[in-house]
Design a protein around this motif. Structure first.
Motif, PDB file in Angstrom:
ATOM      1  N   MET A 251      39.981  38.535  30.360  1.00 40.56           N
ATOM      2  CA  MET A 251      40.747  37.548  29.594  1.00 40.56           C
ATOM      3  C   MET A 251      40.911  36.260  30.390  1.00 40.56           C
ATOM      4  O   MET A 251      40.633  35.164  29.907  1.00 40.56           O
ATOM      5  CB  MET A 251      42.154  38.086  29.315  1.00 40.56           C
ATOM      6  CG  MET A 251      42.250  38.849  28.048  1.00 40.56           C
ATOM      7  SD  MET A 251      43.956  39.373  27.889  1.00 40.56           S
ATOM      8  CE  MET A 251      43.784  40.398  26.466  1.00 40.56           C
TER       9      MET A 251
ATOM     10  N   GLN B 167      46.932  29.021  38.322  1.00 42.35           N
ATOM     11  CA  GLN B 167      48.186  29.792  38.448  1.00 42.35           C
ATOM     12  C   GLN B 167      48.081  31.119  37.701  1.00 42.35           C
ATOM     13  O   GLN B 167      48.511  32.151  38.189  1.00 42.35           O
ATOM     14  CB  GLN B 167      49.325  28.990  37.831  1.00 42.35           C
ATOM     15  CG  GLN B 167      50.206  28.356  38.854  1.00 42.35           C
ATOM     16  CD  GLN B 167      51.354  27.598  38.193  1.00 42.35           C
ATOM     17  OE1 GLN B 167      51.647  27.760  37.010  1.00 42.35           O
ATOM     18  NE2 GLN B 167      51.995  26.765  38.954  1.00 42.35           N
ATOM     19  N   GLY B 168      47.477  31.051  36.511  1.00 40.20           N
ATOM     20  CA  GLY B 168      47.316  32.259  35.695  1.00 40.20           C
ATOM     21  C   GLY B 168      46.487  33.290  36.421  1.00 40.20           C
ATOM     22  O   GLY B 168      46.802  34.483  36.434  1.00 40.20           O
TER      23      GLY B 168
ATOM     24  N   PHE C 240      49.842  40.546  39.856  1.00 38.57           N
ATOM     25  CA  PHE C 240      50.268  41.551  38.890  1.00 38.57           C
ATOM     26  C   PHE C 240      49.420  42.828  39.025  1.00 38.57           C
ATOM     27  O   PHE C 240      49.948  43.943  39.074  1.00 38.57           O
ATOM     28  CB  PHE C 240      50.117  40.947  37.490  1.00 38.57           C
ATOM     29  CG  PHE C 240      50.411  41.886  36.368  1.00 38.57           C
ATOM     30  CD1 PHE C 240      51.711  42.176  36.024  1.00 38.57           C
ATOM     31  CD2 PHE C 240      49.383  42.496  35.665  1.00 38.57           C
ATOM     32  CE1 PHE C 240      51.975  43.053  34.991  1.00 38.57           C
ATOM     33  CE2 PHE C 240      49.641  43.365  34.633  1.00 38.57           C
ATOM     34  CZ  PHE C 240      50.945  43.647  34.296  1.00 38.57           C
TER      35      PHE C 240
ATOM     36  N   PRO D 109      45.495  23.221  36.738  1.00 39.45           N
ATOM     37  CA  PRO D 109      46.312  24.033  37.672  1.00 39.45           C
ATOM     38  C   PRO D 109      46.948  25.241  36.988  1.00 39.45           C
ATOM     39  O   PRO D 109      47.170  26.268  37.616  1.00 39.45           O
ATOM     40  CB  PRO D 109      47.360  23.043  38.174  1.00 39.45           C
ATOM     41  CG  PRO D 109      47.353  21.913  37.207  1.00 39.45           C
ATOM     42  CD  PRO D 109      45.988  21.858  36.612  1.00 39.45           C
ATOM     43  N   ALA D 110      47.212  25.118  35.673  1.00 38.02           N
ATOM     44  CA  ALA D 110      47.838  26.239  34.965  1.00 38.02           C
ATOM     45  C   ALA D 110      46.905  27.448  34.936  1.00 38.02           C
ATOM     46  O   ALA D 110      47.363  28.591  35.035  1.00 38.02           O
ATOM     47  CB  ALA D 110      48.181  25.819  33.545  1.00 38.02           C
ATOM     48  N   LEU D 111      45.610  27.196  34.819  1.00 40.63           N
ATOM     49  CA  LEU D 111      44.663  28.316  34.787  1.00 40.63           C
ATOM     50  C   LEU D 111      44.548  28.958  36.167  1.00 40.63           C
ATOM     51  O   LEU D 111      44.425  30.177  36.285  1.00 40.63           O
ATOM     52  CB  LEU D 111      43.291  27.840  34.306  1.00 40.63           C
ATOM     53  CG  LEU D 111      43.240  27.277  32.895  1.00 40.63           C
ATOM     54  CD1 LEU D 111      41.810  26.975  32.486  1.00 40.63           C
ATOM     55  CD2 LEU D 111      43.853  28.248  31.897  1.00 40.63           C
TER      56      LEU D 111
ATOM     57  N   GLU E 267      53.624  25.328  35.631  1.00 38.84           N
ATOM     58  CA  GLU E 267      52.455  24.650  35.044  1.00 38.84           C
ATOM     59  C   GLU E 267      51.950  25.401  33.821  1.00 38.84           C
ATOM     60  O   GLU E 267      51.602  24.825  32.808  1.00 38.84           O
ATOM     61  CB  GLU E 267      51.322  24.565  36.074  1.00 38.84           C
ATOM     62  CG  GLU E 267      51.500  23.461  37.085  1.00 38.84           C
ATOM     63  CD  GLU E 267      51.481  22.072  36.460  1.00 38.84           C
ATOM     64  OE1 GLU E 267      50.802  21.891  35.442  1.00 38.84           O
ATOM     65  OE2 GLU E 267      52.183  21.194  36.969  1.00 38.84           O
ATOM     66  N   GLN E 268      51.921  26.748  33.972  1.00 37.22           N
ATOM     67  CA  GLN E 268      51.420  27.571  32.873  1.00 37.22           C
ATOM     68  C   GLN E 268      52.308  27.461  31.650  1.00 37.22           C
ATOM     69  O   GLN E 268      51.844  27.313  30.532  1.00 37.22           O
ATOM     70  CB  GLN E 268      51.398  29.022  33.325  1.00 37.22           C
ATOM     71  CG  GLN E 268      50.003  29.519  33.531  1.00 37.22           C
ATOM     72  CD  GLN E 268      49.972  31.016  33.534  1.00 37.22           C
ATOM     73  OE1 GLN E 268      50.865  31.640  34.088  1.00 37.22           O
ATOM     74  NE2 GLN E 268      48.957  31.577  32.939  1.00 37.22           N
TER      75      GLN E 268
ATOM     76  N   MET F  86      48.509  34.701  39.314  1.00 39.32           N
ATOM     77  CA  MET F  86      49.543  35.621  38.808  1.00 39.32           C
ATOM     78  C   MET F  86      48.931  36.955  38.404  1.00 39.32           C
ATOM     79  O   MET F  86      49.495  38.024  38.644  1.00 39.32           O
ATOM     80  CB  MET F  86      50.246  35.004  37.592  1.00 39.32           C
ATOM     81  CG  MET F  86      51.447  34.173  37.981  1.00 39.32           C
ATOM     82  SD  MET F  86      52.131  33.347  36.560  1.00 39.32           S
ATOM     83  CE  MET F  86      52.867  34.706  35.685  1.00 39.32           C
TER      84      MET F  86
ATOM     85  N   VAL G  31      39.109  32.410  29.687  1.00 43.74           N
ATOM     86  CA  VAL G  31      39.852  31.161  29.483  1.00 43.74           C
ATOM     87  C   VAL G  31      39.363  30.098  30.478  1.00 43.74           C
ATOM     88  O   VAL G  31      39.121  28.940  30.117  1.00 43.74           O
ATOM     89  CB  VAL G  31      41.373  31.398  29.650  1.00 43.74           C
ATOM     90  CG1 VAL G  31      42.142  30.093  29.553  1.00 43.74           C
ATOM     91  CG2 VAL G  31      41.874  32.365  28.587  1.00 43.74           C
TER      92      VAL G  31
ATOM     93  N   GLN H 226      51.716  24.228  29.949  1.00 42.56           N
ATOM     94  CA  GLN H 226      50.471  24.153  29.195  1.00 42.56           C
ATOM     95  C   GLN H 226      50.609  24.830  27.836  1.00 42.56           C
ATOM     96  O   GLN H 226      50.061  24.384  26.839  1.00 42.56           O
ATOM     97  CB  GLN H 226      49.329  24.809  29.970  1.00 42.56           C
ATOM     98  CG  GLN H 226      48.057  24.725  29.139  1.00 42.56           C
ATOM     99  CD  GLN H 226      46.870  25.375  29.791  1.00 42.56           C
ATOM    100  OE1 GLN H 226      46.761  25.435  30.998  1.00 42.56           O
ATOM    101  NE2 GLN H 226      45.949  25.862  28.966  1.00 42.56           N
ATOM    102  N   TYR H 227      51.325  25.958  27.823  1.00 46.13           N
ATOM    103  CA  TYR H 227      51.468  26.684  26.569  1.00 46.13           C
ATOM    104  C   TYR H 227      52.635  26.163  25.729  1.00 46.13           C
ATOM    105  O   TYR H 227      53.007  26.770  24.736  1.00 46.13           O
ATOM    106  CB  TYR H 227      51.622  28.185  26.837  1.00 46.13           C
ATOM    107  CG  TYR H 227      50.406  28.767  27.505  1.00 46.13           C
ATOM    108  CD1 TYR H 227      49.133  28.476  27.025  1.00 46.13           C
ATOM    109  CD2 TYR H 227      50.518  29.579  28.621  1.00 46.13           C
ATOM    110  CE1 TYR H 227      48.005  28.979  27.644  1.00 46.13           C
ATOM    111  CE2 TYR H 227      49.387  30.094  29.239  1.00 46.13           C
ATOM    112  CZ  TYR H 227      48.140  29.788  28.742  1.00 46.13           C
ATOM    113  OH  TYR H 227      47.023  30.282  29.358  1.00 46.13           O
TER     114      TYR H 227
ATOM    115  N   PHE I  52      56.822  29.216  40.231  1.00 46.86           N
ATOM    116  CA  PHE I  52      55.380  29.247  40.464  1.00 46.86           C
ATOM    117  C   PHE I  52      54.559  29.200  39.172  1.00 46.86           C
ATOM    118  O   PHE I  52      53.363  28.947  39.207  1.00 46.86           O
ATOM    119  CB  PHE I  52      54.986  30.480  41.293  1.00 46.86           C
ATOM    120  CG  PHE I  52      55.417  31.780  40.676  1.00 46.86           C
ATOM    121  CD1 PHE I  52      54.593  32.449  39.790  1.00 46.86           C
ATOM    122  CD2 PHE I  52      56.648  32.322  40.986  1.00 46.86           C
ATOM    123  CE1 PHE I  52      54.988  33.634  39.219  1.00 46.86           C
ATOM    124  CE2 PHE I  52      57.049  33.511  40.419  1.00 46.86           C
ATOM    125  CZ  PHE I  52      56.223  34.167  39.536  1.00 46.86           C
TER     126      PHE I  52
END
Lengths: 407, 407
Positions: free
Chosen positions: A44, A259-260, A267, A255-257, B352-353, A263, A48, B356-357, B349
């Motif tokens: 996933m 971070q994703g 996780f 940067p959000a991706l 940003e995510q 994370m 993205v 974005q959403y 942290f």
């Protein structure tokens, strides 16, 4: 001697067959779940990221200095041909493509919205990031006169525009005047890159130059590499060669991706740790009982000359047989499951509205990385090893020879 | 009662096994209770933010507006709708809005964006626009060409409070509309896209300049009880003229609602993997204990105890342990849920995510819902008892003689 110990270990496990099978099943099931989860979640996340890289950022993008902070026509890459030549000579570069970009407005006869106008070369975009594969409706072609436009899927939905309808795009040109262009929607693109799907109007590069009065120069030059591991090196090379430009990686642009992804890694690590700790507890319980119920047996072995080291080896062999059998079962189950979802994907079309909100594809393809299996092997080995340490300590303290005399 | 007495004695006699089972089930219950509270709480918070920042709990539009958001499908008799809303019970506040997309032009830049006419005083109760002020001042009902705009939009247009800019758009009668605006205040909601494209003027001024007197694109309604938004929407649909449609946020924001559902599904999938391993371990420990007592079971059977009575005794043990564990786990999980309900968890942290959403929430409170906690405890109780049944039934099937000779 090892063969004798191996045989005794196998016989001991067979004597308590149901119990041994339960432990093997536990390890196999936990590995199966973990592998499935890791492969699916990574799939996933990477999908993205891949969508963002292919449709926009590339592995690297070049902009005029500070364009990202203050985008406008006064900050363009003045010599894209020179950069192109430099990139063409680099064997690590797979492809590159130029875009002209300006914020503007899109309007139909009844409605208008803010939009981002992209002047592009469709052929080059398709060779670069397979943009045509994102076509959701209509054709991937601006037409002979170049008066067609491709719209982001969410923008088209919000505008209630379909293929064939007329639109007017307007934007500020390089002379600071507002100019407009009438176009016909030829296609809808669903890239699952939220920024593009929400705002993008792709038009022919020359039309964009006319509209914006920009005879030369581009806003962005996106670069794709053959090998993702070379990104830092290529980025550094470009920064040295073109110090006046901003050379940004996909992770700096999104940067959000990044971070994703980070994370998701944390996780997955926490979940794996939790699962292997609990699984280790299961192996520990079985090995502890297995050692304690055979104290007399070990006492007799010691009495007839078997060394404690040999008994310890036997206990280790028993636990590793359990651990590796479970690992084998889990890898087989998990591997096959991942292979299925790698090829056919997990179809979540029924949740497509929700997945769209996160910029995800409705069909998620699992990833299969060798690291999943090596990490799992290491984790099973450690869990198995640690779980027999305490039973062995108890065995050593219990003085098995004395146990011979006990009833 | 006799079985409870026996069960208690046995639990005490096999203290280590009981402790491991108790610990595992307690931790699992606490984990489930807390994970559910976290998922529900974070989803509620994200949805609440998304709803309250701007879209609102209930929207009234022309019935064709969602499918065809054109100037033909506006509310053309705002007074009539206003009268219905004023006489409907259960409404805390309401106001009309008129949304339009225009091209804003500053001294240097032009950017497309949303210009909306609002009723500033009423709007204060309906959205977080007023409370998101970062500089200058919020609008007043009597304001003229004064603009309250998103911080990011102002940055893109290079304007600040006190500066002048102009806009070009289409009036409600399809006429050309343009005027100069004075920046009165800037807001920052945290929703990047919204802050980068939205600007507001008082509806009185908007109606004049856009020829929109007594028109509205929609009414926004705040129910006295926000959780009853669906009921209120249904009630309004009964009272409003058939050309209008009232919809709750569950419909207007269906994508986000589904996104939260997908997130919950994947959350429970992860928990399921962890729980499978934990219940395998409980099953293994029950197996070890029950089979360690095989001779005892054989003797009991030999002296005339019926298999059903032995089954009852063992199941009572398992029920007592499960009950103690889920109560303890429920208390721990519930206490954590309550604590983090009062002191939300801050995720710096992943800011940003979230941006974005479009979730505008980096601190997440857990949901503290006693009924949900009881439901999770009941689920865990069933699973904990269920995982012990197989070894209990299997041991009970062994004949008395076999059981007595069990090694």
């Amino acid at each position: 001697m090892f063969r004798v110990l191996l045989r005794i270990a196998l016989l001991s496990l067979r004597r308590r067959l149901s119990r041994s099978l339960l432990v093997i099943a536990m390890i196999a099931m936990s590995l199966w779940g973990l592998l499935f989860m890791e492969g699916l979640y990574d799939g996933m996340t990477e999908q993205v990221i891949d969508n963002a890289i292919r449709s926009d950022s590339g592995d690297l993008s070049l902009f005029a200095r500070e364009y990202r902070l203050d985008p406008g026509l006064e900050r363009l890459l003045a010599e894209p041909a020179e950069i192109g030549r430099f990139l063409d000579e680099d064997s690590r570069v797979r492809s590159h493509v130029s875009r002209l970009r300006q914020d503007g407005l899109i309007a139909t006869a009844h409605y208008s919205r803010n939009a981002v106008i992209y002047g592009v070369d469709l052929g080059a975009e398709d060779r670069h990031g397979r943009l045509a594969s994102y076509l959701d409706a209509g054709a991937y072609d601006f037409g002979d006169k170049g008066r067609g436009a491709l719209l982001g899927a969410r923008l088209a939905t919000k505008m209630k525009v379909t293929v064939g309808q007329k639109i007017v795009v307007s934007a500020q040109n390089s002379a600071n005047d507002v100019s407009a262009l009438s176009l016909r929607v030829v296609g809808i693109l669903k890239t699952n890159n939220m920024a593009l799907d929400e705002n993008a109007v792709f038009i022919e590069m020359n039309k964009a130059r006319e509209l914006l009065m920009v005879p030369e120069g581009v806003s962005q030059l996106s670069v794709l590499l053959y090998n993702k591991e070379k990104v830092a090196a290529v980025q550094q090379g470009l920064r040295v060669r073109f110090p006046e430009l901003d050379v940004l990686g996909w992770d700096e642009l999104y940067p959000a991706l990044r971070q994703g992804r980070e994370m998701m890694e944390i996780f997955n690590l926490i979940t794996s740790l939790l699962v292997f700790c609990v699984a280790g507890l299961g192996i520990f319980g079985v090995m502890l009982v297995s050692v304690l119920e055979r104290l007399r047996e070990f006492g007799i072995m010691l009495a007839i000359g078997t060394t404690f080291r040999e008994i310890r080896t036997m206990v280790f062999v028993e636990s590793f047989i359990l651990g590796f059998s479970g690992y084998g079962g889990g890898v087989l189950l998990g591997g096959l499951t991942l292979l299925y979802f790698y090829n056919f994907g997990l179809d979540l079309t029924m949740f497509s509205a929700g997945l769209d909100a996160f910029g995800m594809d409705a069909i998620t393809y699992a990833l299969i990385r060798p690291s999943y299996f090596f990490t799992a092997l290491a984790a099973v080995s450690v869990a198995t090893l640690v779980s027999v340490l305490l039973p062995l300590r108890i065995l050593k303290k219990a003085r098995p020879i004395e146990a011979i005399n006990k009833i | 009662m006799m079985f409870v007495h026996f069960a208690m004695k046995n639990i005490r006699a096999y203290r280590n096994r009981s402790l491991v089972t108790l610990l595992l089930t307690t931790l699992t219950t606490a984990l489930l209770v807390f994970a559910t509270a976290f998922m529900d709480g974070s989803h509620q918070k994200m949805l609440q933010n998304a709803v309250e920042i701007y879209p609102g709990y209930v929207q009234v539009t022309h019935q064709d507006f969602r499918d065809q958001p054109s100037l033909d499908n506006m509310i053309f008799d705002a007074k009539a709708v206003r009268q219905v809303l004023a006489t409907t019970p259960g409404i805390a506040a309401f106001a009309a809005r008129f949304e339009s997309f225009v091209l804003f032009a500053g001294a240097e830049k032009a950017v497309g964006g949303m210009l909306t006419g609002i009723e500033p005083t009423a709007e204060e109760k309906l959205s977080r626009l007023a409370s998101s002020l970062v500089s200058g001042a919020y609008l007043a009902d009597h304001d003229g060409n004064q603009l309250y705009m998103g911080y990011e939009l102002a940055r893109r247009l290079k304007v600040k409070v006190g500066d002048e800019l102009s806009f070009v758009g289409t009036g409600a009668d399809y006429s050309f509309a343009a005027d100069n605006l004075l920046v009165k205040g800037l807001f920052k909601t945290g929703l990047f896209e919204f802050d980068a494209s939205a600007a507001f003027v008082s509806k009185g001024y908007f109606d004049q300049v856009m020829a929109a007197a007594n028109y509205a694109s929609h009414f926004i309604v705040l129910p006295a009880n926000p959780s009853g938004a669906d009921l209120l929407a249904a009630e309004l649909n009964g009272r409003l003229d058939q050309q209008y449609l009232a919809e709750s946020w569950r419909t207007t924001m269906a994508g986000l609602v589904q996104a939260m559902l997908v997130d919950s599904i994947f959350g429970y999938l992860t928990l399921a993997v962890i729980f499978i391993v934990i219940f395998f371990v409980i099953l293994i420990y029950t197996w070890l204990t029950v089979f360690a007592r095989m001779r005892e079971i054989g003797v009991l059977r030999a002296v005339g105890t019926m298999p059903g009575q032995i089954l009852q005794m063992l199941v009572t043990e398992s029920v007592l342990l499960a009950m103690a564990s889920v109560v303890l786990g429920g208390l721990i999980g519930g206490a954590l849920a309550y604590y983090f309900h009062l002191h939300p968890i801050y995720f710096s942290f992943s800011e940003e995510q979230f941006k974005q959403y479009g979730l505008a929430a980096s601190s997440m409170p857990t949901a503290f819902a006693p009924l949900v906690i009881l439901r999770d405890m009941a689920v865990m109780f069933v699973l904990a008892v269920g995982s012990t049944l197989y070894p209990i039934i299997k041991a009970n099937r062994v004949s008395p003689m076999e059981a007595i000779h069990h090694v």
